[in-house]
Design a protein around this motif. Structure first.
Motif, PDB file in Angstrom:
ATOM      1  N   GLN A 291       0.841  -1.194   0.000  1.00  0.00           N
ATOM      2  CA  GLN A 291       0.000   0.000   0.000  1.00  0.00           C
ATOM      3  C   GLN A 291       0.878   1.247   0.000  1.00  0.00           C
ATOM      4  O   GLN A 291       1.777   1.386   0.825  1.00  0.00           O
ATOM      5  CB  GLN A 291      -0.921   0.009   1.222  1.00  0.00           C
ATOM      6  N   ARG A 292       0.589   2.126  -0.946  1.00  0.00           N
ATOM      7  CA  ARG A 292       1.355   3.362  -1.061  1.00  0.00           C
ATOM      8  C   ARG A 292       0.396   4.521  -1.285  1.00  0.00           C
ATOM      9  O   ARG A 292      -0.616   4.380  -1.962  1.00  0.00           O
ATOM     10  CB  ARG A 292       2.348   3.291  -2.222  1.00  0.00           C
ATOM     11  N   ALA A 293       0.753   5.652  -0.731  1.00  0.00           N
ATOM     12  CA  ALA A 293      -0.039   6.867  -0.922  1.00  0.00           C
ATOM     13  C   ALA A 293       0.775   7.861  -1.737  1.00  0.00           C
ATOM     14  O   ALA A 293       1.953   8.076  -1.469  1.00  0.00           O
ATOM     15  CB  ALA A 293      -0.422   7.477   0.426  1.00  0.00           C
ATOM     16  N   ALA A 294       0.156   8.440  -2.743  1.00  0.00           N
ATOM     17  CA  ALA A 294       0.838   9.404  -3.604  1.00  0.00           C
ATOM     18  C   ALA A 294      -0.057  10.620  -3.799  1.00  0.00           C
ATOM     19  O   ALA A 294      -1.279  10.541  -3.673  1.00  0.00           O
ATOM     20  CB  ALA A 294       1.181   8.777  -4.952  1.00  0.00           C
ATOM     21  N   ARG A 295       0.567  11.742  -4.099  1.00  0.00           N
ATOM     22  CA  ARG A 295      -0.194  12.956  -4.333  1.00  0.00           C
ATOM     23  C   ARG A 295      -0.972  12.851  -5.639  1.00  0.00           C
ATOM     24  O   ARG A 295      -0.561  12.183  -6.580  1.00  0.00           O
ATOM     25  CB  ARG A 295       0.747  14.156  -4.377  1.00  0.00           C
ATOM     26  N   LEU A 296      -2.099  13.556  -5.669  1.00  0.00           N
ATOM     27  CA  LEU A 296      -2.965  13.499  -6.839  1.00  0.00           C
ATOM     28  C   LEU A 296      -2.244  13.998  -8.085  1.00  0.00           C
ATOM     29  O   LEU A 296      -2.383  13.416  -9.165  1.00  0.00           O
ATOM     30  CB  LEU A 296      -4.230  14.330  -6.593  1.00  0.00           C
ATOM     31  N   ALA A 297      -1.462  15.064  -7.951  1.00  0.00           N
ATOM     32  CA  ALA A 297      -0.758  15.609  -9.116  1.00  0.00           C
ATOM     33  C   ALA A 297       0.207  14.584  -9.700  1.00  0.00           C
ATOM     34  O   ALA A 297       0.292  14.416 -10.925  1.00  0.00           O
ATOM     35  CB  ALA A 297      -0.013  16.882  -8.723  1.00  0.00           C
ATOM     36  N   ALA A 298       0.934  13.887  -8.835  1.00  0.00           N
ATOM     37  CA  ALA A 298       1.870  12.871  -9.315  1.00  0.00           C
ATOM     38  C   ALA A 298       1.130  11.712  -9.970  1.00  0.00           C
ATOM     39  O   ALA A 298       1.575  11.174 -10.988  1.00  0.00           O
ATOM     40  CB  ALA A 298       2.725  12.369  -8.154  1.00  0.00           C
ATOM     41  N   ARG A 299      -0.004  11.337  -9.405  1.00  0.00           N
ATOM     42  CA  ARG A 299      -0.785  10.240  -9.979  1.00  0.00           C
ATOM     43  C   ARG A 299      -1.295  10.603 -11.370  1.00  0.00           C
ATOM     44  O   ARG A 299      -1.205   9.803 -12.310  1.00  0.00           O
ATOM     45  CB  ARG A 299      -1.952   9.904  -9.058  1.00  0.00           C
ATOM     46  N   ILE A 300      -1.825  11.815 -11.516  1.00  0.00           N
ATOM     47  CA  ILE A 300      -2.333  12.248 -12.819  1.00  0.00           C
ATOM     48  C   ILE A 300      -1.190  12.359 -13.825  1.00  0.00           C
ATOM     49  O   ILE A 300      -1.341  12.026 -15.010  1.00  0.00           O
ATOM     50  CB  ILE A 300      -3.077  13.587 -12.675  1.00  0.00           C
ATOM     51  N   TYR A 301      -0.035  12.818 -13.361  1.00  0.00           N
ATOM     52  CA  TYR A 301       1.133  12.928 -14.239  1.00  0.00           C
ATOM     53  C   TYR A 301       1.534  11.560 -14.785  1.00  0.00           C
ATOM     54  O   TYR A 301       1.765  11.397 -15.993  1.00  0.00           O
ATOM     55  CB  TYR A 301       2.286  13.558 -13.461  1.00  0.00           C
ATOM     56  N   HIS A 302       1.595  10.569 -13.918  1.00  0.00           N
ATOM     57  CA  HIS A 302       1.980   9.229 -14.352  1.00  0.00           C
ATOM     58  C   HIS A 302       0.921   8.625 -15.275  1.00  0.00           C
ATOM     59  O   HIS A 302       1.257   7.945 -16.260  1.00  0.00           O
ATOM     60  CB  HIS A 302       2.195   8.331 -13.133  1.00  0.00           C
ATOM     61  N   LEU A 303      -0.351   8.869 -14.971  1.00  0.00           N
ATOM     62  CA  LEU A 303      -1.407   8.376 -15.851  1.00  0.00           C
ATOM     63  C   LEU A 303      -1.312   9.025 -17.233  1.00  0.00           C
ATOM     64  O   LEU A 303      -1.505   8.363 -18.258  1.00  0.00           O
ATOM     65  CB  LEU A 303      -2.781   8.655 -15.234  1.00  0.00           C
ATOM     66  N   GLY A 304      -1.016  10.313 -17.247  1.00  0.00           N
ATOM     67  CA  GLY A 304      -0.878  11.012 -18.522  1.00  0.00           C
ATOM     68  C   GLY A 304       0.269  10.471 -19.352  1.00  0.00           C
ATOM     69  O   GLY A 304       0.142  10.295 -20.573  1.00  0.00           O
ATOM     70  N   LEU A 305       1.399  10.203 -18.707  1.00  0.00           N
ATOM     71  CA  LEU A 305       2.537   9.636 -19.432  1.00  0.00           C
ATOM     72  C   LEU A 305       2.195   8.262 -20.003  1.00  0.00           C
ATOM     73  O   LEU A 305       2.561   7.940 -21.145  1.00  0.00           O
ATOM     74  CB  LEU A 305       3.747   9.526 -18.498  1.00  0.00           C
ATOM     75  N   ALA A 306       1.506   7.452 -19.218  1.00  0.00           N
ATOM     76  CA  ALA A 306       1.141   6.115 -19.692  1.00  0.00           C
ATOM     77  C   ALA A 306       0.184   6.198 -20.883  1.00  0.00           C
ATOM     78  O   ALA A 306       0.336   5.462 -21.865  1.00  0.00           O
ATOM     79  CB  ALA A 306       0.504   5.318 -18.553  1.00  0.00           C
ATOM     80  N   CYS A 307      -0.786   7.087 -20.805  1.00  0.00           N
ATOM     81  CA  CYS A 307      -1.725   7.257 -21.923  1.00  0.00           C
ATOM     82  C   CYS A 307      -1.004   7.761 -23.165  1.00  0.00           C
ATOM     83  O   CYS A 307      -1.288   7.320 -24.288  1.00  0.00           O
ATOM     84  CB  CYS A 307      -2.837   8.225 -21.533  1.00  0.00           C
ATOM     85  N   LEU A 308      -0.070   8.685 -22.969  1.00  0.00           N
ATOM     86  CA  LEU A 308       0.685   9.217 -24.103  1.00  0.00           C
ATOM     87  C   LEU A 308       1.530   8.133 -24.760  1.00  0.00           C
ATOM     88  O   LEU A 308       1.607   8.049 -25.995  1.00  0.00           O
ATOM     89  CB  LEU A 308       1.570  10.368 -23.633  1.00  0.00           C
ATOM     90  N   ALA A 309       2.155   7.290 -23.947  1.00  0.00           N
ATOM     91  CA  ALA A 309       2.978   6.213 -24.496  1.00  0.00           C
ATOM     92  C   ALA A 309       2.147   5.238 -25.316  1.00  0.00           C
ATOM     93  O   ALA A 309       2.629   4.666 -26.298  1.00  0.00           O
ATOM     94  CB  ALA A 309       3.690   5.474 -23.360  1.00  0.00           C
ATOM     95  N   PHE A 310       0.890   5.049 -24.930  1.00  0.00           N
ATOM     96  CA  PHE A 310       0.029   4.110 -25.655  1.00  0.00           C
ATOM     97  C   PHE A 310      -0.559   4.740 -26.912  1.00  0.00           C
ATOM     98  O   PHE A 310      -0.613   4.115 -27.975  1.00  0.00           O
ATOM     99  CB  PHE A 310      -1.100   3.635 -24.739  1.00  0.00           C
ATOM    100  N   THR A 311      -1.007   5.987 -26.803  1.00  0.00           N
ATOM    101  CA  THR A 311      -1.754   6.598 -27.904  1.00  0.00           C
ATOM    102  C   THR A 311      -0.871   7.290 -28.940  1.00  0.00           C
ATOM    103  O   THR A 311      -1.286   7.427 -30.094  1.00  0.00           O
ATOM    104  CB  THR A 311      -2.756   7.628 -27.355  1.00  0.00           C
TER     105      THR A 311
END
Length: 234
Positions: free
Chosen positions: A169-189
Motif C-alpha cells: 500500500q502506497r499513498a501518492a499525491r494526486l498531481a503525481a498520480r495524474i502525471y503518471h497516468l498522462g505519461l502512460a496514456c501518451l505512451a500508448f496513444t
C-alpha cells in the motif's frame, strides 16, 4: 479524506468508461485500464456498480493492516480472461502503431505490458520479469506473427497468475498520480496517433492527385487525335 459512496457512484455514472471513479478511489491502474480500453471494451465498466461499495470501504481502510486472504491472492478467472484480452489488444495495437519496430520486440513487449496492467489492478500485482520472459519466449516460437498475440498473451497471463501477490500500500499525491497516468496514456496513444496521421496524409495525397489524374484521362482523346493528325500529315 474519507471517500463517499455517493460521489463514487456519481463519477461512475458520468465518466465510468474513462475510469473517473477509480481515479477518485485511488485505483490508478484500474483507471488507466478503463481509459485505454474505454471502460473494458465498452461494457465491463457497468459491472463496477456492483463492486463500488467494497472499493469505497477499501479506499477508506488504506493504511490499516490487510485482513485475511493469506499471502497469495486467490485465483480469479475474470482477471485471467482480462489479462488475455488486454494482452491481445495491446499486441494488435503495437502491430498497427509500431510497424517500424521488429515484431519480435514490439509484440511480446506490448502483450506483456497489457498483461501486467491487468495484473496490477486493485490490490494485486505480479512479477514482471516472468511475464515478459514468457511473452518473449512464446513470441519466438511463433516468429512474431500477428496472430501469435493470442498464445503470447495466454503464456504471459499464466505466468502472471503463477506469480500473483498482494501489492504494498502506497499513498501518492494526486498531481503525481495524474502525471503518471498522462505519461502512460501518451505512451500508448502516441504511436497510434502518428500512424493514423500518416495514413490520413497518404489518403489526402491520393485525393489531391485525383483531379490531375482525371484531367489526364479526359485529355487522352485530344492528344491521341493530335498524334494521329501529325502521323497522317495534317
Amino acid at each position: 479524506m474519507a471517500k463517499r459512496l455517493l460521489v463514487a457512484y456519481g463519477l461512475w455514472a458520468l465518466g465510468g468508461p474513462l475510469g473517473l471513479h477509480h481515479l477518485y478511489l485511488g485505483r490508478d491502474t484500474h483507471a488507466l485500464l478503463w481509459l485505454l480500453t474505454l471502460g473494458g471494451f465498452g461494457g465491463a465498466w457497468l459491472c463496477d456498480a456492483w463492486h463500488l461499495p467494497r472499493w469505497v470501504a477499501d479506499a477508506n481502510a488504506v493504511g490499516s493492516p490487510r485482513v485475511g486472504g493469506g499471502t497469495v491472492p486467490g485465483f480469479s478467472p475474470p482477471r485471467l480472461a482480462g489479462q488475455v484480452a488486454v494482452g491481445v489488444y495491446f499486441g494488435l495495437a503495437a502491430a498497427l502503431g509500431l510497424p517500424w519496430v521488429p515484431a519480435l520486440v514490439a509484440q511480446p513487449l506490448a502483450v506483456g505490458l497489457g498483461v501486467l496492467l491487468v495484473s496490477s489492478v486493485g490490490n494485486q500485482t505480479t512479477w514482471a520479469p516472468s511475464v515478459l520472459l514468457a511473452a518473449f519466449l512464446t513470441s519466438l516460437l511463433f516468429q512474431g506473427r500477428v496472430l501469435a498475440a493470442l498464445p503470447v498473451s495466454l503464456a504471459g497471463s499464466i505466468a502472471a497468475q503463477r506469480h500473483r501477490r498482494y501489492k504494498p500500500q502506497r499513498a501518492a499525491r494526486l498531481a503525481a498520480r495524474i502525471y503518471h497516468l498522462g505519461l502512460a496514456c501518451l505512451a500508448f496513444t502516441a504511436p497510434l496517433a502518428c500512424r493514423g496521421l500518416s495514413g490520413a496524409a497518404e489518403v489526402l495525397g491520393t485525393l489531391l492527385a485525383l483531379p490531375r489524374a482525371a484531367t489526364e484521362v479526359l485529355l487522352l482523346p485530344l492528344r491521341a487525335s493530335r498524334v494521329l493528325a501529325e502521323f497522317l500529315g495534317f
